[in-house]
Scaffold this motif. Structure first.
Motif, mmCIF file in Angstrom:
data_model
loop_
_atom_site.group_PDB
_atom_site.id
_atom_site.type_symbol
_atom_site.label_atom_id
_atom_site.label_comp_id
_atom_site.label_asym_id
_atom_site.label_seq_id
_atom_site.Cartn_x
_atom_site.Cartn_y
_atom_site.Cartn_z
ATOM 1 N N LYS A 99 0.853 -1.179 0.000
ATOM 2 C CA LYS A 99 0.000 0.000 0.000
ATOM 3 C C LYS A 99 0.895 1.238 0.000
ATOM 4 N N LYS A 100 0.479 2.249 -0.748
ATOM 5 C CA LYS A 100 1.248 3.488 -0.821
ATOM 6 C C LYS A 100 0.466 4.604 -0.142
ATOM 7 N N PHE A 101 1.179 5.378 0.691
ATOM 8 C CA PHE A 101 0.584 6.526 1.362
ATOM 9 C C PHE A 101 1.380 7.781 1.021
ATOM 10 N N HIS A 102 0.687 8.880 0.882
ATOM 11 C CA HIS A 102 1.325 10.174 0.691
ATOM 12 C C HIS A 102 1.325 10.931 2.007
ATOM 13 N N PHE A 103 2.511 11.276 2.499
ATOM 14 C CA PHE A 103 2.647 12.106 3.684
ATOM 15 C C PHE A 103 2.839 13.548 3.229
ATOM 16 N N THR A 104 1.990 14.438 3.720
ATOM 17 C CA THR A 104 2.115 15.858 3.413
ATOM 18 C C THR A 104 2.815 16.547 4.568
ATOM 19 N N LEU A 105 3.929 17.199 4.270
ATOM 20 C CA LEU A 105 4.738 17.862 5.288
ATOM 21 C C LEU A 105 4.646 19.372 5.102
ATOM 22 N N SER A 106 4.528 20.086 6.180
ATOM 23 C CA SER A 106 4.448 21.542 6.109
ATOM 24 C C SER A 106 5.689 22.107 5.428
ATOM 25 N N GLY A 107 5.452 22.981 4.452
ATOM 26 C CA GLY A 107 6.556 23.627 3.752
ATOM 27 C C GLY A 107 7.142 22.825 2.621
ATOM 28 N N ALA A 108 6.700 21.578 2.432
ATOM 29 C CA ALA A 108 7.240 20.732 1.360
ATOM 30 C C ALA A 108 6.478 20.992 0.067
ATOM 31 N N ASP A 109 7.193 20.865 -1.075
ATOM 32 C CA ASP A 109 6.563 21.150 -2.360
ATOM 33 C C ASP A 109 5.948 19.909 -2.999
ATOM 34 N N LYS A 110 6.156 18.748 -2.403
ATOM 35 C CA LYS A 110 5.547 17.529 -2.922
ATOM 36 C C LYS A 110 5.389 16.522 -1.791
ATOM 37 N N PRO A 111 4.440 15.590 -1.916
ATOM 38 C CA PRO A 111 4.235 14.610 -0.838
ATOM 39 C C PRO A 111 5.388 13.617 -0.756
ATOM 40 N N LEU A 112 5.568 13.065 0.429
ATOM 41 C CA LEU A 112 6.589 12.061 0.682
ATOM 42 C C LEU A 112 5.925 10.687 0.649
ATOM 43 N N PRO A 113 6.299 9.814 -0.285
ATOM 44 C CA PRO A 113 5.664 8.490 -0.343
ATOM 45 C C PRO A 113 6.167 7.561 0.765
ATOM 46 N N VAL A 114 5.219 6.844 1.373
ATOM 47 C CA VAL A 114 5.533 5.836 2.389
ATOM 48 C C VAL A 114 4.835 4.550 1.961
ATOM 49 N N TYR A 115 5.611 3.463 1.834
ATOM 50 C CA TYR A 115 5.078 2.188 1.370
ATOM 51 C C TYR A 115 4.923 1.234 2.552
ATOM 52 N N VAL A 116 3.705 0.723 2.724
ATOM 53 C CA VAL A 116 3.450 -0.338 3.687
ATOM 54 C C VAL A 116 3.573 -1.660 2.926
ATOM 55 N N VAL A 117 4.573 -2.436 3.244
ATOM 56 C CA VAL A 117 4.948 -3.595 2.438
ATOM 57 C C VAL A 117 4.145 -4.841 2.818
ATOM 58 N N ASN A 118 3.720 -4.930 4.091
ATOM 59 C CA ASN A 118 3.034 -6.130 4.587
ATOM 60 C C ASN A 118 3.880 -7.383 4.375
ATOM 61 N N ASP A 119 5.166 -7.213 4.555
ATOM 62 C CA ASP A 119 6.124 -8.311 4.409
ATOM 63 C C ASP A 119 7.408 -7.860 5.089
ATOM 64 N N GLN A 120 8.292 -8.808 5.368
ATOM 65 C CA GLN A 120 9.568 -8.451 5.992
ATOM 66 C C GLN A 120 10.604 -7.988 4.981
ATOM 67 N N THR A 121 10.308 -8.160 3.694
ATOM 68 C CA THR A 121 11.228 -7.765 2.636
ATOM 69 C C THR A 121 10.475 -6.962 1.589
ATOM 70 N N ALA A 122 11.027 -5.819 1.207
ATOM 71 C CA ALA A 122 10.452 -5.004 0.140
ATOM 72 C C ALA A 122 11.171 -5.332 -1.166
ATOM 73 N N HIS A 123 10.400 -5.675 -2.200
ATOM 74 C CA HIS A 123 10.965 -5.983 -3.509
ATOM 75 C C HIS A 123 10.963 -4.694 -4.342
ATOM 76 N N LEU A 124 12.116 -4.055 -4.392
ATOM 77 C CA LEU A 124 12.230 -2.758 -5.053
ATOM 78 C C LEU A 124 12.644 -2.932 -6.512
ATOM 79 N N ARG A 125 12.075 -2.098 -7.368
ATOM 80 C CA ARG A 125 12.417 -2.091 -8.791
ATOM 81 C C ARG A 125 12.643 -0.648 -9.214
ATOM 82 N N PHE A 126 13.778 -0.424 -9.881
ATOM 83 C CA PHE A 126 14.147 0.922 -10.292
ATOM 84 C C PHE A 126 14.253 0.997 -11.814
#
Length: 422
Positions: free
Chosen positions: A203-230
């Motif tokens: 699941k992906k969440f957008h964190f909005t921070l005061s003074g920031a120009d774009k949201p900060l993404p936070v990923y809830v992986v629901n697993d002990q390992t995140a499979h990242l792809r770039f």
């Protein structure tokens, strides 16, 4: 979020100090002659060291500096390999680092290269930098060829720098502004820079921070390992500057995680922090130049309940924080109408006139690049086997190199060796 980025990156690569005034230090120009005593009472003078060495590596550091400590094992490995040709000297600029303290530090870290004190911080002030570690390479002519503000990541990086200053063909001062790579033949798929988390229930969440120009993404992986792809863009330099950095555990060089079968960069990130916190802060960025405006930052957590831990961390830096679930939006890669290959040397310069074959089981078709190093082939989409036919004089490639395009049009950066760059 600028202060968040600055906080993490400066802790990772250097320990901050006070900026000094302009002192006349300049890359490509003579480095000031200096004399220092090491912990064993030996005298080190730059001009004397250059009489029987091809270069000098000067490291300015302090015992309290974490990045200094982390790079010393790599400097030690490089010293063992290069000490007959390169004189090493590491000098602490901190007044509190006595010879006795430095000697104990040297023994603790099993270091054998000369170490001592930068009396009065004279050398630190001369190079006019902002922190430690700072490493300078002075060539056989007494000129400054390279300056590194921040720690080296590997002994290989140190060696890649030193190799540029060694050998009978080094006849005039060369200035390096980045750590060079070896001339390995490798191809990297390019489209648009993006990060994906491929876990099934992410699941992906957008964190909005005061003074920031774009949201900060936070990923809830629901697993002990995140499979990242770039994925990267053609403007990015995977061979030299692109990194994924989890900001707590390790920095990952993208070429080391290339999945050639899928034409992506893939990495399994275990969600375990050595500090015991239930999140990891990640950076995906280009470390060259004056910073990366397209730097991507994100958090990874194992469970949704850990979102509050991330929020608490951000609030500790005086941000006001809110968040909401967000849909993943795939990066829009430019539509491809041909197979495109950018042929570059190990420093990222175009290689003009390179020729390759696009082969199927039935036939091969040659395609040749122009002065810009770009090869374009608009044959019907098939899984072509790409073979390098020829390069201009002075360039070389691995004869065993091969690239399979897949059955859709795509774009690659192909690195070959400029032999004049070793």
């Amino acid at each position: 979020m600028k202060k968040l980025i600055i906080l993490i990156l400066t802790v990772l690569i250097l320990c901050l100090g006070a900026a000094s005034a302009d002192t006349g230090f300049e890359l490509g120009k003579p480095f000031m002659d200096f004399t220092a005593a090491d912990t064993e009472g030996n005298t080190f003078t730059l001009s004397e060291a250059l009489k029987d060495h091809e270069a000098v590596l000067l490291n300015i550091w302090a015992t309290w500096c974490g990045p200094c400590q982390s790079e010393f094992p790599d400097l030690e490995k490089a010293y063992q390999q290069y000490k007959d040709k390169v004189a090493f000297i590491a000098l602490s600029y901190d007044d509190g680092d006595t010879n006795e303290k430095i000697a104990a530090f040297k023994e603790e870290y099993n270091l054998t290269f000369p170490m001592g004190r930068d009396e009065g911080s004279a050398l630190y002030n001369y190079v006019a930098q902002y922190g430690v570690p700072t490493t300078v390479v002075i060539d056989r002519f007494g000129n400054t060829g390279f300056l590194r503000l921040g720690s080296f990541n590997t002994a290989e990086e140190v060696g890649n720098v030193l190799d540029r200053y060694l050998g009978d063909d080094y006849t005039e001062t060369a200035v390096l502004t980045k750590i060079p790579k070896k001339g390995t033949t490798r191809a990297y798929p390019v489209s648009a820079r993006a990060l994906y988390v491929d876990n099934e229930n992410v699941k992906k969440f957008h964190f909005t921070l005061s003074g920031a120009d774009k949201p900060l993404p936070v990923y809830v992986v629901n697993d002990q390992t995140a499979h990242l792809r770039f994925t990267i863009s053609s403007a990015d330099d995977a061979a030299d500057m692109m990194y994924y950095d989890d900001a707590k555990v390790a920095r990952v060089d993208l070429p080391d995680i290339l999945d050639a079968q899928r034409n992506v960069f893939a990495y399994d990130q275990v969600l375990e922090s050595p500090e015991g916190v239930p999140y990891l802060y990640g950076l995906y960025y280009n470390v060259g130049g004056d910073g990366d405006p397209d730097l991507m930052e994100f958090f990874l957590v194992e469970k949704e309940e850990n979102l509050e831990d991330v929020a608490a961390y951000l609030r500790s830096m005086d941000y006001e924080v809110t968040w909401e679930e967000a849909a993943e939006e795939p990066a829009q890669a430019p539509e491809q109408k041909a197979y495109v290959i950018h042929v570059l040397d190990q420093d990222g310069n175009p290689v003009p006139g390179a020729a390759v074959n696009f082969c199927t089981d039935a036939a091969c078709t040659m395609a040749q690049g122009g002065e810009d190093g770009v090869i374009t082939f608009d044959g019907a989409p098939e899984n072509y086997h790409v073979q390098i036919l020829k390069l201009p004089e002075g360039y070389s490639f691995d004869q065993a190199f091969e690239l399979y395009t897949g059955e859709t049009y795509g774009e690659w950066v192909l690195h070959v060796a400029n032999d004049r760059l070793k």
